[in-house]
Design a protein around this motif. Structure first.
Motif, PDB file in Angstrom:
ATOM      1  N   ALA A 196       0.829  -1.205   0.000  1.00 59.98           N
ATOM      2  CA  ALA A 196       0.000   0.000   0.000  1.00 59.98           C
ATOM      3  C   ALA A 196       0.866   1.260   0.000  1.00 59.98           C
ATOM      4  CB  ALA A 196      -0.939  -0.006   1.206  1.00 59.98           C
ATOM      5  N   VAL A 197       1.964   1.248   0.756  1.00 59.03           N
ATOM      6  CA  VAL A 197       2.875   2.400   0.774  1.00 59.03           C
ATOM      7  C   VAL A 197       3.535   2.567  -0.594  1.00 59.03           C
ATOM      8  CG1 VAL A 197       4.963   3.347   1.815  1.00 59.03           C
ATOM      9  CG2 VAL A 197       3.246   2.242   3.250  1.00 59.03           C
ATOM     10  N   GLU A 198       3.924   1.466  -1.219  1.00 62.24           N
ATOM     11  CA  GLU A 198       4.520   1.548  -2.557  1.00 62.24           C
ATOM     12  C   GLU A 198       3.532   2.134  -3.566  1.00 62.24           C
ATOM     13  OE1 GLU A 198       5.722  -2.405  -3.390  1.00 62.24           O
ATOM     14  OE2 GLU A 198       7.566  -2.304  -2.210  1.00 62.24           O
ATOM     15  N   ASN A 199       2.263   1.725  -3.474  1.00 69.54           N
ATOM     16  CA  ASN A 199       1.252   2.278  -4.375  1.00 69.54           C
ATOM     17  C   ASN A 199       1.044   3.771  -4.133  1.00 69.54           C
ATOM     18  OD1 ASN A 199       0.888  -0.268  -5.471  1.00 69.54           O
ATOM     19  ND2 ASN A 199      -0.815  -0.773  -4.119  1.00 69.54           N
ATOM     20  N   ALA A 200       1.064   4.172  -2.865  1.00 69.20           N
ATOM     21  CA  ALA A 200       0.918   5.593  -2.552  1.00 69.20           C
ATOM     22  C   ALA A 200       2.100   6.399  -3.083  1.00 69.20           C
ATOM     23  CB  ALA A 200       0.784   5.781  -1.039  1.00 69.20           C
ATOM     24  N   GLN A 201       3.291   5.864  -2.978  1.00 68.54           N
ATOM     25  CA  GLN A 201       4.468   6.569  -3.486  1.00 68.54           C
ATOM     26  C   GLN A 201       4.399   6.714  -5.008  1.00 68.54           C
ATOM     27  OE1 GLN A 201       8.180   4.532  -2.901  1.00 68.54           O
ATOM     28  NE2 GLN A 201       9.365   6.427  -2.969  1.00 68.54           N
ATOM     29  N   GLN A 202       3.963   5.649  -5.702  1.00 70.74           N
ATOM     30  CA  GLN A 202       3.835   5.740  -7.158  1.00 70.74           C
ATOM     31  C   GLN A 202       2.801   6.777  -7.552  1.00 70.74           C
ATOM     32  OE1 GLN A 202       5.705   4.301  -9.401  1.00 70.74           O
ATOM     33  NE2 GLN A 202       4.560   5.133 -11.131  1.00 70.74           N
ATOM     34  N   LYS A 203       1.708   6.831  -6.818  1.00 64.95           N
ATOM     35  CA  LYS A 203       0.674   7.820  -7.111  1.00 64.95           C
ATOM     36  C   LYS A 203       1.200   9.241  -6.887  1.00 64.95           C
ATOM     37  CE  LYS A 203      -3.365   6.973  -5.412  1.00 64.95           C
ATOM     38  NZ  LYS A 203      -4.501   6.873  -4.443  1.00 64.95           N
ATOM     39  N   ALA A 204       1.899   9.457  -5.775  1.00 64.17           N
ATOM     40  CA  ALA A 204       2.448  10.783  -5.480  1.00 64.17           C
ATOM     41  C   ALA A 204       3.487  11.183  -6.521  1.00 64.17           C
ATOM     42  CB  ALA A 204       3.048  10.793  -4.079  1.00 64.17           C
ATOM     43  N   CYS A 205       4.272  10.234  -7.010  1.00 66.00           N
ATOM     44  CA  CYS A 205       5.285  10.539  -8.020  1.00 66.00           C
ATOM     45  C   CYS A 205       4.629  11.008  -9.317  1.00 66.00           C
ATOM     46  CB  CYS A 205       6.151   9.310  -8.258  1.00 66.00           C
ATOM     47  SG  CYS A 205       7.508   9.594  -9.417  1.00 66.00           S
ATOM     48  N   THR A 214       9.234  17.967  -8.161  1.00 64.11           N
ATOM     49  CA  THR A 214      10.023  16.790  -7.849  1.00 64.11           C
ATOM     50  C   THR A 214       9.598  16.270  -6.489  1.00 64.11           C
ATOM     51  OG1 THR A 214      11.911  17.603  -9.127  1.00 64.11           O
ATOM     52  CG2 THR A 214      12.352  15.891  -7.494  1.00 64.11           C
ATOM     53  N   LEU A 215       9.331  14.967  -6.434  1.00 61.73           N
ATOM     54  CA  LEU A 215       8.863  14.374  -5.184  1.00 61.73           C
ATOM     55  C   LEU A 215      10.005  14.276  -4.186  1.00 61.73           C
ATOM     56  CD1 LEU A 215       6.267  13.145  -3.967  1.00 61.73           C
ATOM     57  CD2 LEU A 215       7.158  10.896  -4.622  1.00 61.73           C
ATOM     58  N   GLY A 216       9.756  14.819  -3.014  1.00 60.23           N
ATOM     59  CA  GLY A 216      10.752  14.796  -1.957  1.00 60.23           C
ATOM     60  C   GLY A 216      10.554  13.621  -1.025  1.00 60.23           C
ATOM     61  N   PRO A 217      11.219  13.625   0.114  1.00 56.06           N
ATOM     62  CA  PRO A 217      11.113  12.510   1.071  1.00 56.06           C
ATOM     63  C   PRO A 217       9.744  12.503   1.744  1.00 56.06           C
ATOM     64  CG  PRO A 217      12.413  14.293   2.000  1.00 56.06           C
ATOM     65  CD  PRO A 217      12.168  14.654   0.560  1.00 56.06           C
ATOM     66  N   PRO A 218       9.328  11.349   2.280  1.00 57.72           N
ATOM     67  CA  PRO A 218       8.038  11.271   2.976  1.00 57.72           C
ATOM     68  C   PRO A 218       8.080  12.039   4.295  1.00 57.72           C
ATOM     69  CG  PRO A 218       9.227   9.202   3.186  1.00 57.72           C
ATOM     70  CD  PRO A 218      10.000  10.037   2.223  1.00 57.72           C
ATOM     71  N   LEU A 219       6.964  12.696   4.598  1.00 52.66           N
ATOM     72  CA  LEU A 219       6.851  13.447   5.847  1.00 52.66           C
ATOM     73  C   LEU A 219       6.094  12.672   6.912  1.00 52.66           C
ATOM     74  CD1 LEU A 219       5.934  16.934   4.320  1.00 52.66           C
ATOM     75  CD2 LEU A 219       8.190  16.104   5.012  1.00 52.66           C
ATOM     76  N   PHE A 262       4.135  13.520   1.258  1.00 50.82           N
ATOM     77  CA  PHE A 262       5.461  13.728   0.696  1.00 50.82           C
ATOM     78  C   PHE A 262       5.700  15.229   0.522  1.00 50.82           C
ATOM     79  CE2 PHE A 262       4.242   9.514  -0.740  1.00 50.82           C
ATOM     80  CZ  PHE A 262       5.394   8.769  -0.539  1.00 50.82           C
ATOM     81  N   SER A 263       6.940  15.641   0.661  1.00 52.39           N
ATOM     82  CA  SER A 263       7.300  17.019   0.363  1.00 52.39           C
ATOM     83  C   SER A 263       7.500  17.171  -1.135  1.00 52.39           C
ATOM     84  CB  SER A 263       8.582  17.411   1.109  1.00 52.39           C
ATOM     85  OG  SER A 263       9.669  16.592   0.695  1.00 52.39           O
ATOM     86  N   LEU A 264       7.336  18.421  -1.617  1.00 57.02           N
ATOM     87  CA  LEU A 264       7.488  18.726  -3.041  1.00 57.02           C
ATOM     88  C   LEU A 264       8.623  19.723  -3.217  1.00 57.02           C
ATOM     89  CD1 LEU A 264       3.806  19.066  -4.291  1.00 57.02           C
ATOM     90  CD2 LEU A 264       5.381  17.187  -4.719  1.00 57.02           C
ATOM     91  N   ARG A 265       9.397  19.535  -4.276  1.00 61.21           N
ATOM     92  CA  ARG A 265      10.475  20.462  -4.618  1.00 61.21           C
ATOM     93  C   ARG A 265      10.257  20.949  -6.041  1.00 61.21           C
ATOM     94  NH1 ARG A 265      14.016  16.452  -2.098  1.00 61.21           N
ATOM     95  NH2 ARG A 265      14.465  15.683  -4.190  1.00 61.21           N
ATOM     96  N   ASP A 266      10.468  22.229  -6.266  1.00 62.77           N
ATOM     97  CA  ASP A 266      10.289  22.822  -7.588  1.00 62.77           C
ATOM     98  C   ASP A 266      11.450  22.417  -8.486  1.00 62.77           C
ATOM     99  OD1 ASP A 266       9.589  24.242  -9.770  1.00 62.77           O
ATOM    100  OD2 ASP A 266       9.409  26.182  -8.751  1.00 62.77           O
ATOM    101  N   ARG A 267      11.125  21.899  -9.658  1.00 63.62           N
ATOM    102  CA  ARG A 267      12.176  21.487 -10.586  1.00 63.62           C
ATOM    103  C   ARG A 267      12.975  22.672 -11.102  1.00 63.62           C
ATOM    104  NH1 ARG A 267       9.492  17.066 -14.717  1.00 63.62           N
ATOM    105  NH2 ARG A 267       9.196  15.380 -13.208  1.00 63.62           N
ATOM    106  N   SER A 268      12.288  23.790 -11.313  1.00 66.64           N
ATOM    107  CA  SER A 268      12.940  24.964 -11.912  1.00 66.64           C
ATOM    108  C   SER A 268      13.909  25.635 -10.954  1.00 66.64           C
ATOM    109  CB  SER A 268      11.889  25.992 -12.380  1.00 66.64           C
ATOM    110  OG  SER A 268      11.118  26.435 -11.267  1.00 66.64           O
ATOM    111  N   ARG A 269      13.802  25.344  -9.660  1.00 67.94           N
ATOM    112  CA  ARG A 269      14.695  25.997  -8.697  1.00 67.94           C
ATOM    113  C   ARG A 269      16.089  25.410  -8.818  1.00 67.94           C
ATOM    114  NH1 ARG A 269      13.146  25.348  -2.556  1.00 67.94           N
ATOM    115  NH2 ARG A 269      13.806  23.217  -3.072  1.00 67.94           N
TER     116      ARG A 269
END
Length: 272
Positions: A196-205, A214-219, A262-269
């Protein structure tokens, strides 16, 4: 400044008529902000004796910090597995005119059953014996039951065949009872949660890619629900009507539902 001397370590910036913004940098990595109010404003500030307000802010915890951007998703998974244990009850019984005769008769067959079970690698901890003696009119009746638990289904079939062949009608071999061990159920629950965690990570990605992030580490990871249920019996398709029913091996399904942030990071930064 009404006779106020500003030290060299303090910088002053005029903001409005009659007011000054004073910033002093302290050696303890804290900043002291002082505001000198105009005369008109000081008249309505009864709690301030000299119209001076001082606020200390630690530099490691600034006031205006943007909240970290994050994405929250849920993930579900189901794991289905067959039973990994089977138990069989083997019963022997006899009736005699004396207690010694019936005890010796039943004990001989009982020892043969236990010996056959040991020869097939079943440990004593997976075997239990019960004896029951009672009297009916002039006869003493004794019955013994051996319950054997197997983790190898093929071994169980071989033991049952040997007992029926050697003891014939003097022994009664019950229908095998299949079940799941506690270790098997715990393993299924863990596998369902991880999937279930793997499915959630794929969805968030996929969501972060859609938003140009860009997907960051889990919070945070939280398991919200877990369930188990037994599957329905399979249909008897292709089985002859005249044949004896085969024992059904049950299946249990374990499900898990998790919520992950999950945290999010801006690709353009650009990275510094």
């Amino acid at each position: 400044m009404h006779g106020l001397q500003i030290p060299r370590c303090i910088s002053s910036i005029p903001i409005a008529a009659g007011s000054w913004f004073v910033s002093a940098v302290m050696e303890s990595q804290s900043r002291v902000f002082a505001e000198i109010l105009p005369v008109a404003a000081r008249e309505f500030t009864a709690n301030e004796k000299h119209g001076l307000e001082v606020r200390a802010v630690n530099s490691q915890n600034p006031i205006n910090v943007n909240r970290a951007r994050e994405v929250q998703v849920t993930g579900t998974a189901e794991i289905c597995g067959p039973a990994d244990r089977v138990s069989v009850r083997v019963t022997v019984a006899n009736s005699k005119e004396s207690v010694n005769e019936v005890t010796n008769s039943v004990t001989r067959r009982l020892e043969y059953i236990l010996q056959s079970v040991r020869q097939h690698g079943v440990i004593d901890g997976d075997t239990s014996v019960r004896r029951f003696l009672h009297r009916e009119a002039d006869q003493y009746h004794m019955e013994a039951e051996v319950k054997v638990t197997f983790s190898d289904f093929d071994k169980m079939e071989r033991v049952c065949s040997v007992l029926l062949e050697k003891l014939d009608k003097s022994v009664c071999v019950g229908t095998p009872h299949f079940f799941h061990s506690a270790e098997s159920l715990n393993q299924m629950r863990r596998r369902a949660c991880v999937s279930a965690v793997e499915n959630a990570q794929q969805k968030a990605c996929e969501v972060s890619q859609l938003l140009g992030q860009t997907l960051g580490p889990p919070l945070q990871v939280r398991e919200e629900e877990t369930r188990e249920w037994r599957g329905e019996d399979e249909e008897d398709g292709g089985r002859c009507r005249d044949s004896a029913p085969l024992p059904h091996i049950p299946h249990i399904t374990a499900s898990s539902r998790v919520s992950v942030s999950f945290s999010l990071r801006d690709r353009s930064r650009k990275k510094l």
